[in-house]
Motif scaffolding. Sequence first.
Motif, PDB file in Angstrom:
ATOM      1  N   CYS A 169       1.426  -9.281  -5.609  1.00 19.77           N
ATOM      2  CA  CYS A 169       2.603  -8.432  -5.445  1.00 19.77           C
ATOM      3  C   CYS A 169       3.808  -9.342  -5.235  1.00 19.77           C
ATOM      4  N   VAL A 170       4.764  -9.279  -6.159  1.00 19.85           N
ATOM      5  CA  VAL A 170       5.898 -10.200  -6.172  1.00 19.85           C
ATOM      6  C   VAL A 170       7.075  -9.571  -5.417  1.00 19.85           C
ATOM      7  N   ILE A 171       7.433 -10.140  -4.277  1.00 20.89           N
ATOM      8  CA  ILE A 171       8.514  -9.620  -3.437  1.00 20.89           C
ATOM      9  C   ILE A 171       9.763 -10.469  -3.659  1.00 20.89           C
ATOM     10  N   HIS A 172      10.827  -9.846  -4.111  1.00 18.54           N
ATOM     11  CA  HIS A 172      12.018 -10.601  -4.509  1.00 18.54           C
ATOM     12  C   HIS A 172      13.110 -10.652  -3.440  1.00 18.54           C
ATOM     13  N   GLU A 173      12.871 -10.056  -2.281  1.00 21.72           N
ATOM     14  CA  GLU A 173      13.856 -10.137  -1.194  1.00 21.72           C
ATOM     15  C   GLU A 173      13.133 -10.057   0.143  1.00 21.72           C
ATOM     16  N   GLN A 174      13.032 -11.164   0.845  1.00 22.39           N
ATOM     17  CA  GLN A 174      12.364 -11.169   2.129  1.00 22.39           C
ATOM     18  C   GLN A 174      13.180 -10.373   3.145  1.00 22.39           C
ATOM     19  N   GLY A 175      12.483  -9.622   3.972  1.00 22.30           N
ATOM     20  CA  GLY A 175      13.134  -8.831   5.008  1.00 22.30           C
ATOM     21  C   GLY A 175      13.524  -7.434   4.578  1.00 22.30           C
ATOM     22  N   ASN A 176      13.404  -7.126   3.299  1.00 21.73           N
ATOM     23  CA  ASN A 176      13.705  -5.784   2.801  1.00 21.73           C
ATOM     24  C   ASN A 176      12.514  -4.888   3.127  1.00 21.73           C
ATOM     25  N   VAL A 177      12.720  -3.939   4.046  1.00 19.02           N
ATOM     26  CA  VAL A 177      11.594  -3.139   4.533  1.00 19.02           C
ATOM     27  C   VAL A 177      10.970  -2.300   3.424  1.00 19.02           C
ATOM     28  N   GLY A 178      11.783  -1.813   2.500  1.00 20.35           N
ATOM     29  CA  GLY A 178      11.247  -0.982   1.421  1.00 20.35           C
ATOM     30  C   GLY A 178      10.308  -1.754   0.519  1.00 20.35           C
ATOM     31  N   LEU A 179      10.660  -2.999   0.195  1.00 14.60           N
ATOM     32  CA  LEU A 179       9.804  -3.821  -0.656  1.00 14.60           C
ATOM     33  C   LEU A 179       8.498  -4.151   0.054  1.00 14.60           C
ATOM     34  N   THR A 180       8.584  -4.459   1.325  1.00 12.24           N
ATOM     35  CA  THR A 180       7.374  -4.736   2.100  1.00 12.24           C
ATOM     36  C   THR A 180       6.466  -3.514   2.144  1.00 12.24           C
ATOM     37  N   GLN A 181       7.072  -2.339   2.312  1.00  9.53           N
ATOM     38  CA  GLN A 181       6.281  -1.105   2.351  1.00  9.53           C
ATOM     39  C   GLN A 181       5.571  -0.853   1.023  1.00  9.53           C
ATOM     40  N   ARG A 182       6.213  -1.206  -0.075  1.00  9.45           N
ATOM     41  CA  ARG A 182       5.572  -1.024  -1.373  1.00  9.45           C
ATOM     42  C   ARG A 182       4.292  -1.854  -1.467  1.00  9.45           C
ATOM     43  N   CYS A 183       4.410  -3.140  -1.154  1.00 11.10           N
ATOM     44  CA  CYS A 183       3.237  -4.008  -1.251  1.00 11.10           C
ATOM     45  C   CYS A 183       2.168  -3.622  -0.236  1.00 11.10           C
ATOM     46  N   ASP A 184       2.585  -3.226   0.960  1.00  9.69           N
ATOM     47  CA  ASP A 184       1.622  -2.773   1.963  1.00  9.69           C
ATOM     48  C   ASP A 184       0.895  -1.520   1.484  1.00  9.69           C
ATOM     49  N   GLY A 185       1.616  -0.631   0.816  1.00  7.92           N
ATOM     50  CA  GLY A 185       0.998   0.570   0.288  1.00  7.92           C
ATOM     51  C   GLY A 185      -0.028   0.259  -0.785  1.00  7.92           C
ATOM     52  N   VAL A 186       0.308  -0.674  -1.673  1.00  5.30           N
ATOM     53  CA  VAL A 186      -0.646  -1.090  -2.703  1.00  5.30           C
ATOM     54  C   VAL A 186      -1.913  -1.629  -2.054  1.00  5.30           C
ATOM     55  N   LYS A 187      -1.733  -2.491  -1.072  1.00  8.72           N
ATOM     56  CA  LYS A 187      -2.875  -3.114  -0.395  1.00  8.72           C
ATOM     57  C   LYS A 187      -3.762  -2.085   0.291  1.00  8.72           C
ATOM     58  N   LYS A 188      -3.148  -1.006   0.759  1.00  8.97           N
ATOM     59  CA  LYS A 188      -3.901   0.014   1.492  1.00  8.97           C
ATOM     60  C   LYS A 188      -4.924   0.729   0.609  1.00  8.97           C
ATOM     61  N   THR A 189      -4.581   0.952  -0.656  1.00  6.50           N
ATOM     62  CA  THR A 189      -5.475   1.733  -1.529  1.00  6.50           C
ATOM     63  C   THR A 189      -6.190   0.895  -2.574  1.00  6.50           C
ATOM     64  N   PHE A 190      -5.685  -0.295  -2.867  1.00 10.58           N
ATOM     65  CA  PHE A 190      -6.294  -1.128  -3.903  1.00 10.58           C
ATOM     66  C   PHE A 190      -7.627  -1.678  -3.414  1.00 10.58           C
ATOM     67  N   GLU A 191      -8.650  -1.525  -4.212  1.00 15.80           N
ATOM     68  CA  GLU A 191      -9.999  -1.921  -3.808  1.00 15.80           C
ATOM     69  C   GLU A 191     -10.302  -3.388  -4.096  1.00 15.80           C
ATOM     70  N   GLY A 192      -9.430  -4.039  -4.866  1.00 17.92           N
ATOM     71  CA  GLY A 192      -9.605  -5.459  -5.140  1.00 17.92           C
ATOM     72  C   GLY A 192      -8.862  -6.298  -4.111  1.00 17.92           C
ATOM     73  N   SER A 193      -8.624  -7.541  -4.436  1.00 20.21           N
ATOM     74  CA  SER A 193      -7.878  -8.430  -3.541  1.00 20.21           C
ATOM     75  C   SER A 193      -6.442  -8.558  -4.034  1.00 20.21           C
ATOM     76  N   ILE A 194      -5.506  -8.640  -3.093  1.00 20.69           N
ATOM     77  CA  ILE A 194      -4.098  -8.755  -3.448  1.00 20.69           C
ATOM     78  C   ILE A 194      -3.386  -9.630  -2.432  1.00 20.69           C
ATOM     79  N   GLU A 195      -2.454 -10.432  -2.900  1.00 23.68           N
ATOM     80  CA  GLU A 195      -1.640 -11.252  -2.009  1.00 23.68           C
ATOM     81  C   GLU A 195      -0.188 -11.117  -2.406  1.00 23.68           C
ATOM     82  N   ASN A 196       0.699 -11.366  -1.454  1.00 26.25           N
ATOM     83  CA  ASN A 196       2.139 -11.310  -1.710  1.00 26.25           C
ATOM     84  C   ASN A 196       2.648 -12.664  -2.173  1.00 26.25           C
ATOM     85  N   LEU A 197       3.573 -12.620  -3.121  1.00 28.25           N
ATOM     86  CA  LEU A 197       4.233 -13.824  -3.609  1.00 28.25           C
ATOM     87  C   LEU A 197       5.730 -13.619  -3.443  1.00 28.25           C
TER      88      LEU A 197
END
Length: 340
Positions: free
Chosen positions: A183-211
């Motif tokens: 999950c590619v995050i283009h602005e650190q500290g932006n709560v909405g972007l963090t929530q998107r990646c956190d949401g993906v991680k919550k339901t995705f059954e594979g492995s995911i990391e933030n970049l």
Amino acid sequence: MDRSSHARSRGFAPAVALAAAAALTLAGCSSSSGGKKADEEGGSGASAGKANTPRMTVALVTHQAPGDTFWDIVRKGAEAAAAKDNIKLVYSADPNAGNQANLVQNAIDQKVDGIAVTLAKPDALRGVIGKAEKAGIPVVGLNSGLADWKELGLLEFFGQDETVAGEALGKRLNDDGAEKAVCVIHEQGNVGLTQRCDGVKKTFEGSIENLYVNGTDMPSVKSTITAKLKQTGDIDHLVTLGAPFAMTAVQSVDETGSKAKIATFDLNKELTGAIEKGDIEFAVDQQPYLQGYLAVDGLWLYKNNGNYSGGGEQPVLTGPAFVDESNVKAVAEFAAKGTR
């Protein structure tokens, strides 16, 4: 506070109807971090018919970074509503939260009739939003800040639940058989972007990391994604959080020969074309034109008829919706006009 006391605290009917100065302009603000000088209304895409209500001035203040085309679509929606509602729209933006707060303060100092603001970093805007309330200026939120708008005392909010959107994308990755994603995050500290990646991680059954990448420097974005693909050869999906970054990810995939597929949040004209070509699997659309339109129109309705969408208790959700090969042709017609 409840919504009725909230309306009273803003001096509603008739005190909230501040005298609009027809010749008013906000002080322009520019900064080395990418702030844009405030512009006046454009009215792009507006339909025939115009309100005969008294002229009012609305400030739209976002955290737009230079080159992020998403905000061009938000602005077009706002301009269309402003043209219809006899509103003078003053737009300004800065990705630096402190600078954005200063832009809101500029709007307060100029005694605008309403403010529409994004809350990517809500704590930095808490104080200045309180000043707007004390000045009797109604404030609505859009795009970022769904978790914070009520606590900050905003009148209403227009956007999507970023966590829900992320969860939906994670489920879609499962359906597509993904196993390892980034999950590619283009602005650190932006709560909405963090929530998107956190949401993906919550339901995705594979492995995911933030970049994390520097979203204001697209060559750097490309080099960082390219390096990650070279370093980790078994990535099968890249998840980007904006259309320009998805298009850059396409270049990285082509350059490295990676077999990673690309999914993204948000649309623009180029991205719908990439979906049609098969370069991008799908996008999660939050309808930014609608966010800009509803935020400005909501302030007009509040001043002229005492309305607040969602009763001041619930947000107005504009997404998420998926755009993929099954429906992209219909959406692309509007994306070509710069409104999706």
